[in-house]
Design a protein around this motif. Structure first.
Motif, PDB file in Angstrom:
ATOM      1  N   UNK A   1       0.778  -1.241   0.000  1.00  9.06           N
ATOM      2  CA  UNK A   1       0.000   0.000   0.000  1.00  9.06           C
ATOM      3  C   UNK A   1       0.806   1.286   0.000  1.00  9.06           C
ATOM      4  N   UNK A   2       2.079   1.236  -0.310  1.00  9.34           N
ATOM      5  CA  UNK A   2       2.894   2.450  -0.345  1.00  9.34           C
ATOM      6  C   UNK A   2       2.278   3.456  -1.318  1.00  9.34           C
ATOM      7  N   UNK A   3       2.032   4.683  -0.892  1.00 14.17           N
ATOM      8  CA  UNK A   3       1.390   5.655  -1.779  1.00 14.17           C
ATOM      9  C   UNK A   3       2.194   5.971  -3.032  1.00 14.17           C
ATOM     10  N   UNK A   4       3.496   5.739  -2.999  1.00 14.91           N
ATOM     11  CA  UNK A   4       4.324   6.090  -4.155  1.00 14.91           C
ATOM     12  C   UNK A   4       3.945   5.299  -5.402  1.00 14.91           C
ATOM     13  N   UNK A   5       3.559   4.036  -5.232  1.00 10.63           N
ATOM     14  CA  UNK A   5       3.210   3.257  -6.425  1.00 10.63           C
ATOM     15  C   UNK A   5       1.856   3.699  -6.978  1.00 10.63           C
TER      16      UNK A   5
ATOM     17  N   UNK B   1      -7.609  -0.874  -0.869  1.00  8.70           N
ATOM     18  CA  UNK B   1      -8.509   0.181  -0.396  1.00  8.70           C
ATOM     19  C   UNK B   1      -7.785   1.177   0.507  1.00  8.70           C
ATOM     20  N   UNK B   2      -7.195   0.709   1.590  1.00  8.25           N
ATOM     21  CA  UNK B   2      -6.500   1.637   2.489  1.00  8.25           C
ATOM     22  C   UNK B   2      -5.295   2.272   1.801  1.00  8.25           C
ATOM     23  N   UNK B   3      -4.610   1.487   0.960  1.00  9.68           N
ATOM     24  CA  UNK B   3      -3.491   2.057   0.205  1.00  9.68           C
ATOM     25  C   UNK B   3      -3.944   3.149  -0.739  1.00  9.68           C
ATOM     26  N   UNK B   4      -5.028   2.898  -1.466  1.00  6.40           N
ATOM     27  CA  UNK B   4      -5.545   3.893  -2.387  1.00  6.40           C
ATOM     28  C   UNK B   4      -6.051   5.132  -1.678  1.00  6.40           C
ATOM     29  N   UNK B   5      -6.765   4.943  -0.557  1.00  2.00           N
ATOM     30  CA  UNK B   5      -7.247   6.084   0.215  1.00  2.00           C
ATOM     31  C   UNK B   5      -6.091   6.941   0.715  1.00  2.00           C
ATOM     32  N   UNK B   6      -5.067   6.287   1.226  1.00  2.00           N
ATOM     33  CA  UNK B   6      -3.902   7.008   1.750  1.00  2.00           C
ATOM     34  C   UNK B   6      -3.168   7.773   0.657  1.00  2.00           C
ATOM     35  N   UNK B   7      -3.299   7.293  -0.587  1.00  2.00           N
ATOM     36  CA  UNK B   7      -2.659   7.967  -1.719  1.00  2.00           C
ATOM     37  C   UNK B   7      -3.531   9.087  -2.287  1.00  2.00           C
ATOM     38  N   UNK B   8      -4.734   9.255  -1.746  1.00  2.00           N
ATOM     39  CA  UNK B   8      -5.607  10.329  -2.190  1.00  2.00           C
ATOM     40  C   UNK B   8      -6.571   9.956  -3.290  1.00  2.00           C
ATOM     41  N   UNK B   9      -6.721   8.657  -3.551  1.00  2.68           N
ATOM     42  CA  UNK B   9      -7.610   8.207  -4.619  1.00  2.68           C
ATOM     43  C   UNK B   9      -8.996   7.850  -4.067  1.00  2.68           C
ATOM     44  N   UNK B  10      -9.986   7.856  -4.945  1.00  7.78           N
ATOM     45  CA  UNK B  10     -11.247   7.195  -4.639  1.00  7.78           C
ATOM     46  C   UNK B  10     -11.023   5.688  -4.800  1.00  7.78           C
ATOM     47  N   UNK B  11     -11.726   4.913  -3.999  1.00 11.60           N
ATOM     48  CA  UNK B  11     -11.472   3.476  -4.015  1.00 11.60           C
ATOM     49  C   UNK B  11     -12.753   2.665  -4.105  1.00 11.60           C
TER      50      UNK B  11
END
Length: 231
Positions: free
Chosen positions: A159-163, A189-199
């Protein structure tokens, strides 16, 4: 709630989202076992012991930390180490891995996958975003994707936001305008949310959501998601 007006691109998990991964892995392991039985029987006997097989993989992960996001390289090196320990030809590792990898990519799509790919790719640029090593070209799905970002190529996994940010950048957009779809609550889901995306949580098994943060939408199938977008 999902804001459809924000969506400029879609990122899509592969394993267990478009196809069940473990049947393919099990077939691939069996194909490798059969090949080793003919070409490296001592290694086949070594690999038949699950405890030893897991120890060899753990040894590779421990001693080659630079490979931690490259599932293919880890498996290839595990085969090589097993050949070496069995006093058989380590050069067979490449061919053995190819036997495994060819079968790993003979996946059986979920019934809703192909239609969903056609629907989504007709409306948005779609980026394959995976921690695994599935080959969308070998599988025959490359035409549906504008880009492919994998942990093994990028060097960092979900879930790293960088990817997630890299996947957004691959189609020249920003994370807040991306919809990420996946089956894994933590990684996707949590990875995408943390990256600022809708999931979107693709919850085929009707599992219980156990986290404080929630996906923008939960669906039981990709068809359900496409129907929601089309409505």
């Amino acid at each position: 709630m999902l804001d459809l007006k924000r969506i400029k691109a879609v990122t899509l998990d592969l394993d267990d989202t478009l196809w069940p991964v473990w049947p393919a892995i099990e077939r691939a392991e069996k194909a490798l076992e059969n090949w080793l039985s003919t070409h490296a029987p001592m290694t086949a006997a070594l690999f038949s012991n699950a405890v030893v097989r897991n120890e060899i993989r753990a040894h590779v992960v421990r001693t080659r930390p630079e490979l931690k996001h490259d599932m293919g390289a880890i498996r290839r090196e595990a085969i090589r180490l097993a050949l070496y320990r069995s006093r058989e030809n380590p050069l067979l590792a490449e061919q053995g891995y190819e036997i495994f990898f060819a079968e790993r990519n003979r996946v059986t799509l979920f019934e809703d996958a192909l239609q969903a790919l056609e629907f989504l790719s007709a409306r948005f640029p779609v980026v394959a975003l995976s921690n695994g090593n599935a080959d969308i070209e070998r599988i025959g799905l490359q035409r549906y994707f504008s880009a492919n970002v994998s942990a093994q190529a990028f060097g960092v996994g979900k879930p790293d936001p960088r990817i997630f940010h890299a996947a957004a950048g691959a189609v020249d957009t920003v994370p807040e305008n991306v919809l990420h779809i996946g089956d894994d609550a933590m990684l996707d889901v949590l990875g995408g949310l943390n990256a600022g995306m809708q999931t979107v949580w693709l919850n085929r098994a009707a599992s219980e959501w156990k986290h404080a943060e929630k996906p923008h939408i939960t669906v039981g199938s990709l068809t359900e998601l496409c129907d929601f977008i089309a409505a």
